[in-house]
Design a protein around this motif. Sequence first.
Motif: not given
Length: 506
Positions: A465-481
């Motif tokens: 999960c995202n926390t104040a210490d690691d706010p971007d641990l789980v983030r959406a990302a673009g996949i190359p197509v």
Amino acid sequence: MSVFIDPNRRIGRIDPKLHGQFIEFLGECIDGGLWVGEDSPIENEHGYRKATLDALRALRPPLIRWPGGCYADTYHWRDGVGPDRATTFNENFATYELDPHDFGTDEFLRLCEMLGAEPWINVNMLSGSIAEMKEWMEYCNREQGTDLARERAANGHPAPYGVRYWGLGNEVWAGGGTMTPQTYMDEYRRYASAMPSFTTDLFTPTPMVAIASGPDGNKPRERVKWTEDFFRLLAEYRQPKIDGYDLHFYNWNIDDDRDTPTEFDEAGWNRVVEGCLELEDILREQWTLMNEGLALINEPEGPLDSKLDHVDLIVGEWGNWHKTAFLARPALRQQVTMRDAVTTALTLDLLQRNCDKVTMACNAQTINVLNSLILTEGERTVLTPNYDVFMMYRGHRGATALDVPRRDTESPVYVFASLGEDGRTLLVDLTNAAMYDAADIDLKFPVDVRLESMTTLAAGDPHECNTADDPDLVRAAGIPVGGDVAQSHAVTLPAASVSTLRFTVV
């Protein structure tokens, strides 16, 4: 798994208000999460926490419901307007804090203006009065120079706010009065009949939308009986103004003391995923019951009479509710992992798929409470994986939902698709609800389509999960197509993931 997506198999238009949000004076949802005050050391914009405001500006929620929830039935709107505001005590769901009412009607409606959101206000039917409701509506909406219109202008907003959506009571079967359908109908008739019309022509329909409190969606027997009785009583004699019927449903996760928002096994994962899907059956059940009830209404007896033949089905509160939230401080705070993100995606999919039955829905709640999009901790603000899901799904607003049959009911992959207003853009949601296993899916179309983009939300571990210490641990990302043009496109989905694919019909 193979799925056929036909742009001609259309269900109906997806009302953007199905992507609504809900904020309540509960825990730190508003005070601390959204509102910190202009004197706060936390960066703010006229009292609104700037990081929260910026995130909501990017999301642009089409609808926001306020002030509750259960809080609405203890809320007196005059406590929260003008320079001198009351201090009361907030006992709402174990919040147990002094309530200075710094965030009130004007602050909420200015927020909606900044975000381009429709406001939905719930009136106090339990401890308030019809006169209080009328004055609140007049304060918000009266254009003519009445005392209440002048008071609104003195408080900084000369123009009427134009609030259309008004909930008359909240969860009246429990904390909103522990009413029966009979007692609620008696009260509802009085309140709805007293609503100002804000028109100057006897034959011009009022823009005001009256929303009745629907059943507890988590009680299978009671919700059926409540709706049957409510609409039977509604059919008696003349009908009051009624435009919407507000069902609430929470995906309860309270059976296993060892299961927490961030600690769960595969059985717990599957239990929560399957639990959210129950809402689709409830929507279809309630839609049928509502229409059976409307069929009981007699034909008009005069040329000036009209017959009530439709009431919108609305889901005013939905989301995951884990057991540990009951003891959390601040109240009802819970973390958000990919388990919550997957169920959020599946819930949005089923709401969109039933857009011919459901017109509005509100995630409960936006900030720091239950199925949150945003968590705050001191000066820091964190966007949860749920925020990414709502951002990924923005393209469905106003699009046409497509009827996409699942070919393999044993597959953990769920599919939803919509056709954009341009008639050429297809947005496809692919949710892999398997906790640990990747999945392959073959999307087939009756025409050539080009895969333009793919965005995936996944985690290295489903408990992350995202926390104040690691706010971007789980983030959406673009996949190359590759941008290939074909009638078939094969996709591999990570375990426990949500993906959106954008195609163009060539």
